[in-house]
Write a protein that holds these residues in place. Structure first.
Motif, mmCIF file in Angstrom:
data_model
loop_
_atom_site.group_PDB
_atom_site.id
_atom_site.type_symbol
_atom_site.label_atom_id
_atom_site.label_comp_id
_atom_site.label_asym_id
_atom_site.label_seq_id
_atom_site.Cartn_x
_atom_site.Cartn_y
_atom_site.Cartn_z
ATOM 1 N N SER A 20 22.384 -25.950 7.491
ATOM 2 C CA SER A 20 21.828 -24.610 7.468
ATOM 3 C C SER A 20 20.427 -24.634 6.865
ATOM 4 O O SER A 20 20.238 -24.995 5.710
ATOM 5 C CB SER A 20 22.711 -23.667 6.654
ATOM 6 O OG SER A 20 22.080 -22.416 6.515
ATOM 7 N N VAL A 21 19.430 -24.273 7.655
ATOM 8 C CA VAL A 21 18.045 -24.281 7.194
ATOM 9 C C VAL A 21 17.849 -23.279 6.062
ATOM 10 O O VAL A 21 17.137 -23.541 5.103
ATOM 11 C CB VAL A 21 17.075 -23.966 8.360
ATOM 12 C CG1 VAL A 21 15.651 -23.839 7.881
ATOM 13 C CG2 VAL A 21 17.189 -25.034 9.430
ATOM 14 N N VAL A 22 18.518 -22.151 6.138
ATOM 15 C CA VAL A 22 18.321 -21.098 5.140
ATOM 16 C C VAL A 22 18.965 -21.462 3.810
ATOM 17 O O VAL A 22 18.310 -21.455 2.769
ATOM 18 C CB VAL A 22 18.868 -19.745 5.651
ATOM 19 C CG1 VAL A 22 18.748 -18.688 4.582
ATOM 20 C CG2 VAL A 22 18.129 -19.326 6.910
ATOM 21 N N SER A 24 20.016 -24.290 2.644
ATOM 22 C CA SER A 24 19.631 -25.572 2.047
ATOM 23 C C SER A 24 18.182 -25.590 1.576
ATOM 24 O O SER A 24 17.747 -26.565 0.975
ATOM 25 C CB SER A 24 19.839 -26.699 3.052
ATOM 26 O OG SER A 24 18.943 -26.564 4.148
ATOM 27 N N ASP A 25 17.423 -24.540 1.859
ATOM 28 C CA ASP A 25 15.999 -24.466 1.499
ATOM 29 C C ASP A 25 15.183 -25.592 2.107
ATOM 30 O O ASP A 25 14.134 -25.951 1.601
ATOM 31 C CB ASP A 25 15.800 -24.457 -0.023
ATOM 32 C CG ASP A 25 16.260 -23.164 -0.668
ATOM 33 O OD1 ASP A 25 16.200 -22.110 0.006
ATOM 34 O OD2 ASP A 25 16.690 -23.198 -1.832
ATOM 35 N N SER A 26 15.648 -26.182 3.221
ATOM 36 C CA SER A 26 14.919 -27.300 3.814
ATOM 37 C C SER A 26 13.567 -26.870 4.377
ATOM 38 O O SER A 26 12.615 -27.651 4.372
ATOM 39 C CB SER A 26 15.749 -27.987 4.898
ATOM 40 O OG SER A 26 16.037 -27.111 5.955
ATOM 41 N N MET A 27 13.448 -25.634 4.831
ATOM 42 C CA MET A 27 12.166 -25.162 5.349
ATOM 43 C C MET A 27 11.150 -25.056 4.210
ATOM 44 O O MET A 27 10.030 -25.566 4.314
ATOM 45 C CB MET A 27 12.331 -23.808 6.030
ATOM 46 C CG MET A 27 11.078 -23.283 6.670
ATOM 47 S SD MET A 27 10.649 -24.104 8.202
ATOM 48 C CE MET A 27 11.908 -23.507 9.283
ATOM 49 N N ASP A 28 11.533 -24.418 3.104
ATOM 50 C CA ASP A 28 10.632 -24.284 1.952
ATOM 51 C C ASP A 28 10.275 -25.651 1.381
ATOM 52 O O ASP A 28 9.110 -25.927 1.089
ATOM 53 C CB ASP A 28 11.267 -23.426 0.861
ATOM 54 C CG ASP A 28 11.344 -21.957 1.231
ATOM 55 O OD1 ASP A 28 10.706 -21.557 2.222
ATOM 56 O OD2 ASP A 28 12.039 -21.218 0.517
ATOM 57 N N ASN A 29 11.273 -26.517 1.227
ATOM 58 C CA ASN A 29 11.016 -27.842 0.669
ATOM 59 C C ASN A 29 10.106 -28.656 1.582
ATOM 60 O O ASN A 29 9.225 -29.377 1.105
ATOM 61 C CB ASN A 29 12.328 -28.586 0.426
ATOM 62 C CG ASN A 29 13.132 -27.974 -0.688
ATOM 63 O OD1 ASN A 29 12.592 -27.340 -1.583
ATOM 64 N ND2 ASN A 29 14.438 -28.143 -0.639
ATOM 65 N N SER A 41 9.327 -16.262 0.852
ATOM 66 C CA SER A 41 10.342 -16.073 1.894
ATOM 67 C C SER A 41 10.739 -14.611 1.941
ATOM 68 O O SER A 41 10.841 -13.954 0.902
ATOM 69 C CB SER A 41 11.585 -16.917 1.586
ATOM 70 O OG SER A 41 11.263 -18.278 1.584
ATOM 71 N N GLU A 42 10.971 -14.117 3.142
ATOM 72 C CA GLU A 42 11.430 -12.746 3.322
ATOM 73 C C GLU A 42 12.563 -12.729 4.333
ATOM 74 O O GLU A 42 12.557 -13.485 5.294
ATOM 75 C CB GLU A 42 10.292 -11.862 3.827
ATOM 76 C CG GLU A 42 9.163 -11.689 2.833
ATOM 77 C CD GLU A 42 8.095 -10.729 3.326
ATOM 78 O OE1 GLU A 42 8.443 -9.785 4.072
ATOM 79 O OE2 GLU A 42 6.931 -10.942 2.990
ATOM 80 N N ASP A 43 13.542 -11.871 4.097
ATOM 81 C CA ASP A 43 14.662 -11.701 5.018
ATOM 82 C C ASP A 43 14.410 -10.480 5.893
ATOM 83 O O ASP A 43 13.942 -9.449 5.416
ATOM 84 C CB ASP A 43 15.971 -11.505 4.244
ATOM 85 C CG ASP A 43 16.372 -12.729 3.467
ATOM 86 O OD1 ASP A 43 16.020 -13.842 3.898
ATOM 87 O OD2 ASP A 43 17.021 -12.588 2.419
ATOM 88 N N TYR A 44 14.725 -10.616 7.161
ATOM 89 C CA TYR A 44 14.592 -9.512 8.117
ATOM 90 C C TYR A 44 15.903 -9.352 8.874
ATOM 91 O O TYR A 44 16.554 -10.343 9.206
ATOM 92 C CB TYR A 44 13.483 -9.794 9.135
ATOM 93 C CG TYR A 44 12.095 -9.815 8.562
ATOM 94 C CD1 TYR A 44 11.384 -8.637 8.409
ATOM 95 C CD2 TYR A 44 11.509 -11.000 8.159
ATOM 96 C CE1 TYR A 44 10.105 -8.655 7.880
ATOM 97 C CE2 TYR A 44 10.236 -11.022 7.629
ATOM 98 C CZ TYR A 44 9.534 -9.849 7.495
ATOM 99 O OH TYR A 44 8.279 -9.863 6.962
#
Length: 50
Positions: A20-22, A24-29, A41-44
């Protein structure tokens, strides 16, 4: 979309990896490792069906 959820949960269970990209914070990392700073990060809510 309803079929993909259980499939990826099974992948996680069998491999022990968090896919899960969300969560696991893999996108931010990944962005931090690439040298980006001031990352937010923002949730929509996005409708997928009528």
């Amino acid at each position: 979309m309803a079929q993909w959820g259980p499939i990826w949960k099974e992948v996680e269970r069998k491999t022990g990896l968090d896919v899960s990209v969300v969560s696991s914070d893999s996108m931010d990392n990944g962005m931090k490792n690439a040298g980006f700073t001031n990352i937010t990060s923002e949730d929509y809510c996005v409708p997928l069906a009528p």
